[in-house]
Design a protein around this motif. Structure first.
Motif, PDB file in Angstrom:
ATOM      1  N   SER A 137       1.183   2.249  -8.351  1.00 44.96           N
ATOM      2  CA  SER A 137       0.816   3.544  -8.940  1.00 44.96           C
ATOM      3  C   SER A 137       2.039   4.246  -9.500  1.00 44.96           C
ATOM      4  O   SER A 137       1.998   4.793 -10.607  1.00 44.96           O
ATOM      5  N   GLU A 175      -0.616   6.712   6.927  1.00 44.48           N
ATOM      6  CA  GLU A 175      -1.153   6.713   5.563  1.00 44.48           C
ATOM      7  C   GLU A 175      -1.187   5.301   4.997  1.00 44.48           C
ATOM      8  O   GLU A 175      -2.133   4.924   4.297  1.00 44.48           O
ATOM      9  N   GLY A 196       1.009  11.099  -2.180  1.00 49.18           N
ATOM     10  CA  GLY A 196       0.521  10.567  -3.453  1.00 49.18           C
ATOM     11  C   GLY A 196       1.599  10.568  -4.525  1.00 49.18           C
ATOM     12  O   GLY A 196       2.725  11.022  -4.298  1.00 49.18           O
ATOM     13  N   SER A 225       0.802  -1.235   0.000  1.00 50.41           N
ATOM     14  CA  SER A 225       0.000   0.000   0.000  1.00 50.41           C
ATOM     15  C   SER A 225       0.830   1.279   0.000  1.00 50.41           C
ATOM     16  O   SER A 225       0.298   2.364   0.225  1.00 50.41           O
ATOM     17  N   CYS A 253       6.469   5.583   2.903  1.00 50.72           N
ATOM     18  CA  CYS A 253       5.186   6.239   3.131  1.00 50.72           C
ATOM     19  C   CYS A 253       4.942   6.264   4.628  1.00 50.72           C
ATOM     20  O   CYS A 253       5.299   5.322   5.337  1.00 50.72           O
ATOM     21  N   CYS A 308      -8.688   1.214   2.941  1.00 50.63           N
ATOM     22  CA  CYS A 308      -9.467   1.608   1.753  1.00 50.63           C
ATOM     23  C   CYS A 308      -9.416   0.539   0.667  1.00 50.63           C
ATOM     24  O   CYS A 308     -10.406   0.316  -0.032  1.00 50.63           O
ATOM     25  N   ARG A 309      -8.283  -0.106   0.514  1.00 56.81           N
ATOM     26  CA  ARG A 309      -8.134  -1.127  -0.525  1.00 56.81           C
ATOM     27  C   ARG A 309      -9.039  -2.319  -0.260  1.00 56.81           C
ATOM     28  O   ARG A 309      -9.634  -2.859  -1.183  1.00 56.81           O
ATOM     29  N   ARG A 350      -4.264   3.734   6.386  1.00 54.99           N
ATOM     30  CA  ARG A 350      -5.462   4.275   5.734  1.00 54.99           C
ATOM     31  C   ARG A 350      -5.658   3.630   4.367  1.00 54.99           C
ATOM     32  O   ARG A 350      -6.750   3.182   4.021  1.00 54.99           O
ATOM     33  N   ARG A 351      -4.582   3.572   3.575  1.00 59.24           N
ATOM     34  CA  ARG A 351      -4.678   2.986   2.237  1.00 59.24           C
ATOM     35  C   ARG A 351      -5.034   1.505   2.299  1.00 59.24           C
ATOM     36  O   ARG A 351      -5.827   1.015   1.498  1.00 59.24           O
ATOM     37  N   GLU A 352      -4.435   0.818   3.246  1.00 59.30           N
ATOM     38  CA  GLU A 352      -4.698  -0.612   3.416  1.00 59.30           C
ATOM     39  C   GLU A 352      -6.188  -0.848   3.693  1.00 59.30           C
ATOM     40  O   GLU A 352      -6.810  -1.743   3.111  1.00 59.30           O
ATOM     41  N   GLY A 412       2.288   2.601  -2.604  1.00 57.35           N
ATOM     42  CA  GLY A 412       2.172   3.314  -3.878  1.00 57.35           C
ATOM     43  C   GLY A 412       3.086   2.798  -4.965  1.00 57.35           C
ATOM     44  O   GLY A 412       3.252   3.458  -5.993  1.00 57.35           O
TER      45      GLY A 412
END
Length: 188
Positions: free
Chosen positions: A20, A120, A160, A15, A116, A127-128, A123-125, A17
């Protein structure tokens, strides 16, 4: 004979990034690069759905070590065949880093630490929804992935993956000199 491909190796926690960033790099580089990750193999259904704690389907002690051994060998084979690669990976263990260094010897490798902020990452983990809760923090605190050896460049993706960040990585890659930090476990 085909010239060997170049390898941009993105190493970071789940997670962070990496994927991306890999896609943005792939779209921004002036020459073609293939984006390669173990997650792509998992998503393609390469790994059997059955995973046991024992026997031939033992994921932790049997299937997973062989899977990553093969994945690492694939990176070397693809680059040796002349493919430029952006490898999105989590180098979890010292033997993995040593194996990659051995397999990629003689190739142009650029190791990028993708870091990262832990909050954060969490949070990303969340959301995924496709990651085990705490996986990213385990990569940082248990596996200590950013302490396994030196890197050629480090980038913070907390805010990001921006165009500026992408071009910063490309500029560092273009300005590199000398052998990769991957080949110097104790640092240069």
């Amino acid at each position: 004979m085909v010239d060997a491909g170049r390898v941009i190796l993105l190493n970071g926690a789940s997670s962070s990034g990496k994927s991306s960033l890999a896609r943005r790099l792939q779209a921004s580089l002036d020459v073609p690069f293939l984006h390669v990750s173990s997650d792509q193999w998992v998503e393609a259904g390469v790994i059997p759905q059955r995973r046991d704690d024992e026997g031939p389907f033992n994921w932790v002690d049997s299937m997973r070590p062989r899977f990553f051994d093969g994945f690492h060998r694939t990176i070397a084979a693809m680059a040796a065949a002349g493919n430029n690669l952006i490898v999105d990976h989590i180098i979890e263990y010292p033997p993995w880093r040593a194996q990659l260094a051995q397999l990629l010897t003689g190739l142009d490798v650029f190791v990028v630490a993708v870091v990262c902020d832990p909050l954060e990452l969490q949070r990303r983990e969340l959301c995924r929804g496709d990651r085990r809760s705490g996986e990213a923090l385990a990569h940082l605190h248990e596996n200590r992935i950013h302490e396994l050896g030196p890197v050629d460049f480090s980038v913070d993706t907390t805010a990001g993956i921006t165009t500026t960040l992408t071009h910063t990585v490309i500029a560092a890659w273009e300005q590199r000199s000398g052998p990769s930090a991957l080949f110097y476990p104790g640092g240069r």
